[in-house]
Design a protein around this motif. Structure first.
Motif, PDB file in Angstrom:
ATOM      1  N   TYR A   2      62.338  87.693  43.409  1.00 40.05           N
ATOM      2  CA  TYR A   2      63.526  88.001  43.595  1.00 40.05           C
ATOM      3  C   TYR A   2      63.960  89.300  42.856  1.00 40.05           C
ATOM      4  CZ  TYR A   2      64.038  83.207  45.050  1.00 40.05           C
ATOM      5  OH  TYR A   2      63.937  81.866  45.601  1.00 40.05           O
ATOM      6  N   SER A   4      67.248  91.331  41.112  1.00 35.64           N
ATOM      7  CA  SER A   4      68.718  91.127  40.861  1.00 35.64           C
ATOM      8  C   SER A   4      69.137  92.531  40.240  1.00 35.64           C
ATOM      9  CB  SER A   4      68.782  89.890  39.825  1.00 35.64           C
ATOM     10  OG  SER A   4      68.214  88.725  40.137  1.00 35.64           O
ATOM     11  N   TRP A  42      62.258  94.548  34.088  1.00 37.11           N
ATOM     12  CA  TRP A  42      63.403  95.064  34.376  1.00 37.11           C
ATOM     13  C   TRP A  42      63.721  96.606  33.794  1.00 37.11           C
ATOM     14  CZ3 TRP A  42      66.098  96.991  29.871  1.00 37.11           C
ATOM     15  CH2 TRP A  42      65.558  96.848  28.808  1.00 37.11           C
ATOM     16  N   ALA A  60      64.614  82.653  40.829  1.00 36.92           N
ATOM     17  CA  ALA A  60      65.884  83.264  40.591  1.00 36.92           C
ATOM     18  C   ALA A  60      66.634  82.866  39.267  1.00 36.92           C
ATOM     19  CB  ALA A  60      66.919  82.554  41.885  1.00 36.92           C
ATOM     20  N   TYR A  76      77.086  90.332  39.399  1.00 31.20           N
ATOM     21  CA  TYR A  76      75.672  90.473  39.482  1.00 31.20           C
ATOM     22  C   TYR A  76      75.446  90.102  40.950  1.00 31.20           C
ATOM     23  CZ  TYR A  76      76.277  85.819  38.121  1.00 31.20           C
ATOM     24  OH  TYR A  76      76.815  84.433  38.332  1.00 31.20           O
ATOM     25  N   GLU A  77      74.115  90.319  41.264  1.00 37.59           N
ATOM     26  CA  GLU A  77      73.581  89.692  42.632  1.00 37.59           C
ATOM     27  C   GLU A  77      72.149  89.613  42.417  1.00 37.59           C
ATOM     28  OE1 GLU A  77      74.196  92.607  45.658  1.00 37.59           O
ATOM     29  OE2 GLU A  77      74.016  94.269  44.776  1.00 37.59           O
ATOM     30  N   THR A  78      71.765  88.597  43.313  1.00 38.11           N
ATOM     31  CA  THR A  78      70.350  88.396  43.425  1.00 38.11           C
ATOM     32  C   THR A  78      69.839  88.135  44.841  1.00 38.11           C
ATOM     33  OG1 THR A  78      70.112  87.177  41.154  1.00 38.11           O
ATOM     34  CG2 THR A  78      68.496  86.680  42.878  1.00 38.11           C
ATOM     35  N   LYS A  79      69.031  88.819  45.245  1.00 37.42           N
ATOM     36  CA  LYS A  79      68.424  88.793  46.527  1.00 37.42           C
ATOM     37  C   LYS A  79      66.981  88.335  46.719  1.00 37.42           C
ATOM     38  CE  LYS A  79      71.426  92.297  48.473  1.00 37.42           C
ATOM     39  NZ  LYS A  79      71.752  93.515  48.947  1.00 37.42           N
TER      40      LYS A  79
END
Length: 208
Positions: A2, A4, A42, A60, A76-79
């Motif tokens: 994932y 993010s 990160w 995730a 925030y977003e996680t793909k």
């Protein structure tokens, strides 16, 4: 896998403190996952006047508390990362960004930072083949260099951490797609706990 992204709120005192002492971000990132710590990759990014943190992880995260602590609630977003990774093939050309800690081990065992752009570029170029890609010296450069000097808490009290963070940007060519995917997931070089080692790519215009 994932990928993010969290928007940082630089008006927060706690955020500004963590931008100087990245061990604070490290702890908060790891707290976003259940189970034992695994030292996820990160990186801090600047884009259009805003600051973000990118995180690559094997599962995730729950970023709600992180966003409330250092950013904006809900920003925030996680793909899923795997579908993108599967599109990487040998011979592909990509625009990349990497923030890393370029160092050399001396004969006496000391670790020294490469402080000039020339040797920083040589450091990355010398590792490219093992990481699954190739570089043309004229097609990548260092765009930012920053020293961190902070204290972190440990069992014996506090210890000092001093490291050089260098951001590279440019064009790379994939030579070993399998190995390169592993590099995107596992990172490059040392000090990954402090925001170093995350490599990201986007398609080049007129890319092969």
């Amino acid at each position: 896998m994932y990928l993010s992204r969290i928007t940082l709120n630089t008006a927060r005192r706690e955020t500004m403190k963590a931008l100087v002492s990245p061990n604070l971000f490290h702890g908060a990132v790891e707290s976003s996952f259940d189970g034992e710590r695994a030292r996820r990759l990160w990186r801090i990014d600047d884009l259009n006047g805003k600051k973000y943190i990118l995180v690559v992880s094997e599962k995730a995260p729950d970023l709600q508390h992180f966003a409330e602590q250092f950013g904006f609630a809900g920003e925030y977003e996680t793909k899923e990362y795997a579908p993108f990774l599967e599109r990487i093939l040998d011979g592909g050309q990509w625009q990349f960004r990497l923030t890393a800690n370029p160092v050399v081990s001396k004969m006496d065992g000391k670790i020294m930072a490469h402080v000039t752009p020339e040797y920083q570029k040589k450091w990355l170029a010398s590792r490219a083949e093992k990481l699954g890609f190739s570089l043309n010296e004229a097609e990548f450069q260092t765009v930012q260099s920053k020293w961190y000097d902070f204290r972190k808490k440990n069992e014996g009290g506090y210890s000092r951490v001093r490291l050089l963070s260098v951001t590279f940007e440019g064009i790379l060519t994939v030579t070993d797609a399998k190995r390169f995917r592993e590099t995107l997931c596992n990172g490059v070089g040392r000090e990954k706990a402090y925001g170093q080692g995350l490599l990201t790519i986007v398609r080049c215009k007129n890319a092969k």
